[in-house]
Design a protein around this motif. Structure first.
Motif, PDB file in Angstrom:
ATOM      1  N   ARG A 112      12.474  69.662  59.226  1.00  0.00           N
ATOM      2  CA  ARG A 112      11.571  69.422  58.094  1.00  0.00           C
ATOM      3  C   ARG A 112      10.276  70.217  58.235  1.00  0.00           C
ATOM      4  O   ARG A 112       9.711  70.678  57.248  1.00  0.00           O
ATOM      5  CB  ARG A 112      11.220  67.944  57.985  1.00  0.00           C
ATOM      6  N   LYS A 117      10.611  73.585  51.482  1.00  0.00           N
ATOM      7  CA  LYS A 117      10.644  72.269  50.838  1.00  0.00           C
ATOM      8  C   LYS A 117      11.947  72.025  50.090  1.00  0.00           C
ATOM      9  O   LYS A 117      12.440  70.902  50.052  1.00  0.00           O
ATOM     10  CB  LYS A 117       9.459  72.104  49.901  1.00  0.00           C
ATOM     11  N   SER A 120      14.394  70.842  52.723  1.00  0.00           N
ATOM     12  CA  SER A 120      14.002  69.522  53.244  1.00  0.00           C
ATOM     13  C   SER A 120      14.318  68.428  52.242  1.00  0.00           C
ATOM     14  O   SER A 120      14.695  67.323  52.615  1.00  0.00           O
ATOM     15  CB  SER A 120      12.503  69.493  53.585  1.00  0.00           C
TER      16      SER A 120
END
Length: 123
Positions: A112, A117, A120
């Motif tokens: 992460r 993003k 993740s």
């Protein structure tokens, strides 16, 4: 201690994450997000170190906290520790031994911290 079963556990945790590839880097198995950014490195007696461990990317402050709380298990790895990476001994027995849930948690947090993003968000 035979490092092969430990490597298998780390490999399974890392490769379960989206778009992760494994390859050797600096002589050690490493896992990369989209083949570009390392998030975990497996070390087996690195440069004479007596331990089998992983070095994992960590969010700001996390490595320091874990090292302070459990110095027998966690350490600041050479080369990358100054950038906030966390070292985690895998070769401990008894109550200090790492269980699979904890390993997956540390690997997932490392992922992460490094992954875009969009990746993740798929977790």
């Amino acid at each position: 201690m035979d490092a092969a079963p430990l490597l298998d556990r780390v490999r399974a945790a890392c490769l379960a994450l989206p778009e992760v590839v494994e390859r050797l880097s600096h002589g050690s198995p490493c896992w990369f997000v989209r083949g570009k950014k390392t998030f975990v490195m497996f070390v087996d007696h690195h440069h004479g170190d007596p331990h089998v461990a992983i070095w994992a990317a960590a969010p700001p402050g996390a490595a320091e906290q874990l090292i302070d709380d459990e110095p027998a298990r966690f350490f600041r790895p050479p080369y990358v520790g100054g950038r906030g990476w966390l070292g985690l001994r895998l070769d401990l027995d008894g109550e200090d031994a790492l269980d699979d849930d904890e390993l997956r948690g540390i690997v997932t947090e490392a992922y992460r911290h490094i992954a875009p993003k969009s990746l993740s968000a798929r977790l």
